[in-house]
Design a protein around this motif. Structure first.
Motif, short mmCIF file in Angstrom:
data_model
loop_
_atom_site.label_atom_id
_atom_site.label_comp_id
_atom_site.label_asym_id
_atom_site.label_seq_id
_atom_site.Cartn_x
_atom_site.Cartn_y
_atom_site.Cartn_z
N UNK A 168 -13.85 10.21 0.76
CA UNK A 168 -13.58 11.04 -0.43
C UNK A 168 -13.84 12.52 -0.20
N UNK A 169 -14.24 12.84 0.98
CA UNK A 169 -14.65 14.21 1.26
C UNK A 169 -13.51 15.21 1.10
N UNK A 170 -13.66 16.13 0.16
CA UNK A 170 -12.70 17.24 -0.01
C UNK A 170 -11.34 16.86 -0.53
N UNK A 171 -11.20 15.72 -1.19
CA UNK A 171 -9.88 15.39 -1.72
C UNK A 171 -9.88 15.44 -3.25
N UNK A 172 -8.65 15.60 -3.81
CA UNK A 172 -8.54 15.79 -5.26
C UNK A 172 -8.87 14.49 -6.01
N UNK A 173 -9.26 14.59 -7.27
CA UNK A 173 -9.67 13.40 -8.04
C UNK A 173 -8.60 12.31 -8.11
N UNK A 174 -7.32 12.73 -8.19
CA UNK A 174 -6.24 11.74 -8.28
C UNK A 174 -6.18 10.90 -7.00
N UNK A 175 -6.24 11.60 -5.85
CA UNK A 175 -6.19 10.90 -4.57
C UNK A 175 -7.43 10.03 -4.40
N UNK A 176 -8.56 10.54 -4.88
CA UNK A 176 -9.82 9.80 -4.79
C UNK A 176 -9.70 8.48 -5.55
N UNK A 177 -9.17 8.58 -6.76
CA UNK A 177 -8.98 7.39 -7.59
C UNK A 177 -8.04 6.40 -6.91
N UNK A 178 -6.95 6.96 -6.31
CA UNK A 178 -5.96 6.13 -5.63
C UNK A 178 -6.61 5.38 -4.45
N UNK A 179 -7.45 6.10 -3.72
CA UNK A 179 -8.11 5.51 -2.55
C UNK A 179 -9.04 4.38 -2.98
N UNK A 180 -9.85 4.62 -4.02
CA UNK A 180 -10.77 3.58 -4.51
C UNK A 180 -9.98 2.37 -4.97
N UNK A 181 -8.92 2.61 -5.75
CA UNK A 181 -8.12 1.50 -6.26
C UNK A 181 -7.46 0.72 -5.11
N UNK A 182 -7.04 1.47 -4.09
CA UNK A 182 -6.42 0.80 -2.92
C UNK A 182 -7.44 -0.09 -2.22
N UNK A 234 0.83 -1.22 0.00
CA UNK A 234 0.00 0.00 0.00
C UNK A 234 0.86 1.26 0.00
N UNK A 235 1.97 1.19 0.71
CA UNK A 235 2.88 2.36 0.77
C UNK A 235 3.35 2.73 -0.63
N UNK A 236 3.72 1.68 -1.37
CA UNK A 236 4.22 1.91 -2.73
C UNK A 236 3.09 2.38 -3.65
N UNK A 237 1.96 1.69 -3.54
CA UNK A 237 0.84 1.99 -4.42
C UNK A 237 0.27 3.40 -4.18
N UNK A 238 0.17 3.75 -2.91
CA UNK A 238 -0.42 5.06 -2.56
C UNK A 238 0.61 6.19 -2.56
N UNK A 239 1.87 5.82 -2.81
CA UNK A 239 2.98 6.80 -2.90
C UNK A 239 3.07 7.62 -1.62
N UNK A 240 3.12 6.92 -0.51
CA UNK A 240 3.18 7.60 0.80
C UNK A 240 4.63 7.75 1.24
N UNK A 241 4.99 8.99 1.62
CA UNK A 241 6.35 9.29 2.07
C UNK A 241 6.37 9.27 3.61
N UNK A 242 7.06 8.29 4.19
CA UNK A 242 7.09 8.14 5.66
C UNK A 242 7.88 9.25 6.36
N UNK A 243 8.71 9.96 5.61
CA UNK A 243 9.56 10.97 6.26
C UNK A 243 8.81 12.28 6.52
N UNK A 244 7.68 12.47 5.84
CA UNK A 244 6.95 13.74 5.99
C UNK A 244 6.25 13.81 7.35
N UNK A 245 6.12 15.04 7.85
CA UNK A 245 5.32 15.22 9.07
C UNK A 245 3.85 15.33 8.67
N UNK A 246 2.97 14.89 9.56
CA UNK A 246 1.53 14.90 9.24
C UNK A 246 1.07 16.32 8.92
N UNK A 247 1.60 17.32 9.64
CA UNK A 247 1.17 18.70 9.39
C UNK A 247 1.57 19.21 8.01
N UNK A 248 2.52 18.51 7.37
CA UNK A 248 2.96 18.92 6.03
C UNK A 248 2.12 18.27 4.92
#
Lengths: 241, 238
Positions: free
Chosen positions: B155-169, B113-127
Motif C-alpha cells: 500500500x506504500x504511496x498509492x491512492x486510496x482507490x487503488x489501495x481498496x482495489x488491492x485489498x479487495x483483490x 483479476x485483470x477485469x477486477x483490477x481494471x488493468x490495461x495490457x496495452x499500456x507500457x510499464x513506464x506509462x
C-alpha cells in the motif's frame, strides 16, 4: 525458460541493436554517395564508436537491472542465476558479431565500389575480422565479469569494478593469453603466416605477420568462457538490496 | 500444520548497521501473516532473506523445510514495495514473461483479476501510475496458485482507490487452502481485517507476535493501535 530470458534480453537491447545497424547502414550509404570524402577514416571512426558502444552495453546490461530494481523480478524467478548471465552474454556476443559483420559487409561493399579502404578481400582479412570480434567479445566479458563481481562488495563497488577490470585485462592479455596461445602452439595448433596488403599514402604496401590465428582464437574463447564462469559464480554471491 | 518459514536466531548486518538482531519465528501454512513495524524496523530485510536475495550474517532460515533455492522460489509469489517491472515492456508482455516461468499460473484467475483490477495490457510499464503499477504487481502475484505470497508494503504511496482495489483483490484471491500470505506493511488500517497472525518488529527485533484476535483481546486495542504504540515506543527510546 532460458529461451524466455534470451528473448527478454534481445527485446531489452532491441533499441540499441536497431540504432547500431541504422547508423552503420546510413554511414555506408553516405560514403557510397559522397565520393569526394575520405571514406575509410570516417567509416573506421564510426565503426570504432560503435565498438565502444558495445563495451558500454556490456557494463550497462547488468547495471540497468540494479538501477531500475528489476533484479527483484529477475532473481525471484525460479531459474539458475548462471542462465541469467548466459542470456546477457549471448546478447553481447550477437551485438558484437552483428556490428563487426555488418561493418565488414559495408566495407566490402564500399571496397568493391572502389570508394573505400583498399583492403584486398581475402582470407587474411576474414581472419583479422574474426580475431577482432573475439577480442571484443573477450573485453566485453571482462567488463561484465568485473561489473557483476563488483556487486558482491557492499561499498566501494565502482572502485572495485575499475581495479578488477584493469587487473583482469592485464592478467588475460599480458600473461594468460600468450601463455595459452603458446601452449596451444606446442600442442600442435599451427601458426599461420599471413600477408596483409593495404593502401598507404606512399602506395600499396605488403606486410607479413606471424599470426597464430587458431591458437589465439581458441585461447580467446577459453578466456571468455572463464569470464563467464567468474560472472556465474559471482552472481550467486550477489546480494539484492 | 506444516511450517512454511522458519527463522532461527537470524541476524543481518549491513556494514556496521544491524538490520535484524537474533530473530526467531515459525510461520505455519494457510495463514495470513502481518509483518508490522515502523519504517526501517527490518520488515523488508526478512522478506529478502526468505527469497535468498541476501544471506543472514548469523542464524539459519528454512523455507518449506529447506534452504532457499530454485525449488522453493517456484512456490513463492513476490511483490516488492517499489515498481520492479521492466519499464520498456507492455503490461501484457510482463504478464506473459512471468507466466512462462510458473506452471501454477491460472489463466482463469488472471482474467478475473485483470477485469477486477481494471488493468490495461496495452499500456507500457513506464506509462503506469504508481497505483496502477501496484495493481499489475498484485495481478502477476495472485494469478498464480502459489503456496507462499510475499507482499512487501503493497500500500506504500498509492491512492486510496487503488489501495481498496488491492485489498479487495487479496480477499477475492484467498480461496485455496494451504496458501500462506506474508504481508509487510506500516499502513495497517486497510489490512487489519485480513490478518490471522501478526509479528511486530522494532529496531530489527521482534517485540510482539501472536494470533491477531488474541492480541486484540489481550490488549483491548486494534492491531493498528498496538502498532502505533510500538512505533511511539521507538521514537521515545523505550
Amino acid at each position: 525458460m532460458f529461451k524466455t530470458l534470451l528473448i527478454k534480453e534481445f527485446k531489452g537491447e532491441g533499441e540499441w541493436i536497431k540504432w547500431m545497424c541504422i547508423i552503420l547502414l546510413a554511414i555506408g550509404l553516405l560514403l557510397r554517395l559522397k565520393m569526394e570524402w575520405h571514406p575509410s577514416l570516417l567509416f573506421i571512426l564510426v565503426w570504432g564508436a560503435l565498438i565502444l558502444l558495445i563495451f558500454y552495453r556490456a557494463i550497462d546490461i547488468f547495471v540497468k537491472e540494479w538501477r531500475h530494481k528489476t533484479t527483484h523480478l529477475l532473481f525471484s524467478l525460479p531459474v539458475p542465476r548462471w542462465e541469467i548471465v548466459l542470456a546477457k552474454f549471448t546478447v553481447i556476443v550477437v551485438m558484437t558479431v552483428l556490428t563487426i559483420g555488418l561493418g565488414a559487409a559495408i566495407e566490402v561493399w564500399l571496397a568493391v565500389a572502389d570508394k573505400a579502404i583498399d583492403f584486398r578481400f581475402n582470407m587474411t582479412h576474414i581472419y583479422w575480422m574474426v580475431a577482432g570480434m573475439a577480442q571484443i567479445v573477450l573485453t566485453s566479458s571482462i567488463l561484465i565479469a568485473s561489473k557483476v563481481t563488483s556487486y558482491t562488495v557492499y561499498r566501494f563497488r565502482k572502485l572495485f569494478f575499475v581495479v578488477l577490470f584493469i587487473l583482469l585485462s592485464y592478467l588475460v592479455h599480458r600473461w594468460l593469453l600468450p601463455f595459452t596461445s603458446d601452449l596451444l602452439s606446442q600442442m600442435g595448433v599451427p601458426k599461420v603466416k599471413v600477408l596483409i596488403t593495404y593502401q598507404s599514402n606512399t602506395g600499396l604496401r605488403h606486410e607479413t605477420v606471424d599470426f597464430g590465428f587458431w591458437s589465439s582464437f581458441i585461447s580467446l574463447t577459453i578466456w571468455t568462457l572463464a569470464m563467464f564462469g567468474l560472472s556465474s559464480i559471482s552472481i550467486k554471491k550477489v546480494e539484492v538490496e | 500444520m506444516n511450517s512454511v518459514i522458519e527463522f532461527q536466531n537470524v541476524s543481518k548486518r549491513y556494514g556496521n548497521r544491524w538490520a535484524l538482531r537474533d530473530v526467531s519465528f515459525t510461520l505455519e501454512e494457510g495463514k495470513i501473516i502481518g509483518l508490522l513495524g515502523p519504517n526501517g524496523s527490518g520488515k523488508s530485510t526478512i522478506i529478502k532473506l526468505i527469497l535468498g536475495f541476501i544471506s543472514p550474517t548469523e542464524g539459519s532460515i528454512k523455507v518449506f523445510g529447506e534452504k532457499i533455492g530454485q525449488a522453493a522460489l517456484s512456490r513463492i509469489a513476490y511483490t516488492p514495495e517499489f515498481n520492479h517491472l521492466y519499464r520498456w515492456m507492455r503490461v501484457g508482455d510482463v504478464v506473459n514473461f512471468v507466466k512462462s516461468f510458473y506452471p501454477d499460473w491460472d489463466d482463469g484467475r488472471e482474467a478475473e483479476l485483470r477485469e477486477f483490477l481494471e488493468v490495461d495490457y496495452a499500456l507500457r510499464v513506464r506509462e503506469l501510475s504508481r497505483g496502477m503499477a501496484e495493481r499489475v504487481k498484485v495481478l502477476i502475484a495472485f494469478a498464480r496458485k502459489a503456496e507462499l505470497y510475499l507482499l512487501d508494503e503493497p500500500f506504500s504511496g498509492i491512492d486510496p482507490y487503488s489501495r481498496r482495489k488491492v485489498v479487495d483483490a487479496l480477499v477475492k484471491s484467498l480461496r485455496a487452502e494451504g496458501e500462506t500470505i506474508l504481508f509487510s506493511t506500516h499502513l495497517v488500517h486497510e489490512a487489519e481485517k485480513l490478518f490471522d497472525y501478526v509479528v511486530f518488529l522494532r529496531d530489527g527485533r521482534i517485540v510482539l507476535e501472536g494470533e491477531a484476535d488474541r492480541i486484540r483481546e489481550d490488549t483491548q486495542k486494534s492491531i493498528e493501535d498496538v502498532l502505533i504504540e510500538i512505533s511511539a515506543g521507538e521514537k521515545e527510546g523505550r
